[in-house]
Enzyme design. Structure first.
Site, short mmCIF file in Angstrom:
data_model
loop_
_atom_site.label_atom_id
_atom_site.label_comp_id
_atom_site.label_asym_id
_atom_site.label_seq_id
_atom_site.Cartn_x
_atom_site.Cartn_y
_atom_site.Cartn_z
N THR A 79 1.13 -1.11 0.17
CA THR A 79 0.06 -0.10 -0.11
C THR A 79 0.91 1.24 0.02
O THR A 79 1.58 1.45 0.92
CB THR A 79 -0.90 -0.06 1.28
N LYS B 67 -7.19 1.42 -2.88
CA LYS B 67 -6.75 0.93 -1.60
C LYS B 67 -7.13 2.18 -0.52
O LYS B 67 -7.32 2.00 0.81
CB LYS B 67 -5.57 0.50 -1.67
#
Length: 291
Positions: free
Chosen positions: A100, A175
């Site tokens: 991420t 995300k």
């Protein structure tokens, strides 16, 4: 990609990466692994994976590789520079970053890779340690759609909900939306349990009732039981969640968007971190509410 002949690589074998790599190996036997601490790859190597001495060595050898590390600066270190993936990757390599990270960094990697004949995807995941162990992760992908289709069979070895979202950076933006939804939900989960406890209710009974109704969420079903049990072992680290929320707030500011719920969640997690809980799981937010 032929699972018998393709050479796959995996960089990063932490809480998530270890399980993902083991699932990948069940189908793609010719797997190479690298991590800065070789001991963390022990279980994968014992299952037959081969060791790469560096990201550069791996990139020059494999057909497709996955990276999942801690922070954007770790991603930059692995992809750029003289010993990085992009400088050493063979033409036609598919490199998939599942960390991420920043959407802007995903676009930078894509542009520099494209100039060298290397394909890249940004493909962060959600589902925590449970999803990684069970091979049911949600995978959010950005990049060229034809490259996504080529890599999809490999994603399917450890993912259950795999979706293409658009050009480079789109996986990371998705995300961020995921993390924003989780951040404020975690506050609600904690406050619900604290309220029920203060009211003298049986927390297990309350959880079974409300998780099946409109209040239901992944965090309520999977992390609230850990809160009740006092289990704060990491499925996803507090320190990494704070990093994610910082990226989301940075992107929101760039888009002139106010996200007060996310800002509050980040403040609470930073307070938790200041108490020494940075390596706990995100469910440790429950510790902030004391009798």
């Amino acid at each position: 990609m032929n699972s018998e002949t393709v050479k796959a690589g995996f960089i990063g074998t932490g809480v998530m990466g270890k399980s993902m790599a083991l699932h990948l190996m069940k189908e793609y036997k010719n797997l190479y692994v690298y991590t800065r601490t070789k001991e963390k790859a022990k279980a994968i190597l014992e299952n037959g994976a081969k060791w790469s001495a560096s990201p550069a060595e791996m990139a020059s050898n494999v057909d497709v590789l996955f990276t999942i590390v801690g922070y954007p600066h770790d991603v930059e270190e692995i992809y750029f520079g003289q010993n990085g993936i992009l400088e050493n990757g063979k033409k036609g390599l598919i490199a998939v970053d599942m960390t991420t990270s920043k959407p802007s960094l995903a676009r930078k990697i894509y542009n520099e890779a494209d100039a060298k004949g290397i394909h890249t995807l940004d493909a962060p995941v959600s589902g925590g340690d449970t999803g990684a162990r069970n091979g049911t992760l949600s995978i959010m992908v950005g990049g060229d759609e034809d490259i996504f289709e080529r890599a999809k069979p490999l994603f399917e070895t450890f993912g259950g909900n795999i979706r293409y979202h658009g050009k480079a950076g789109s996986g990371q933006h998705t995300k961020m939306a995921n993390q924003i939804a989780i951040a404020t939900n975690m506050i609600g989960v904690c406050e619900a349990l604290v309220y029920a406890r203060k009211a003298g209710l049986d927390l297990e009974d309350v959880l079974q009732t409300i998780s099946g109704g409109a209040a239901g969420s992944w965090s309520l079903s999977n992390l609230a039981p850990r809160m009740i049990a006092g289990n704060f072992e990491p499925g996803f680290f507090v320190k990494h969640f704070i990093k994610d929320m910082g990226i989301a707030l940075e992107e929101a500011e760039r888009m002139e968007l106010s996200l007060p719920g996310l800002s509050l969640a980040k403040q609470l997690y930073e307070e938790l971190q200041s108490q020494g809980a940075e390596n706990d799981g995100t469910q440790a937010l429950f510790k902030l509410w004391k009798e």
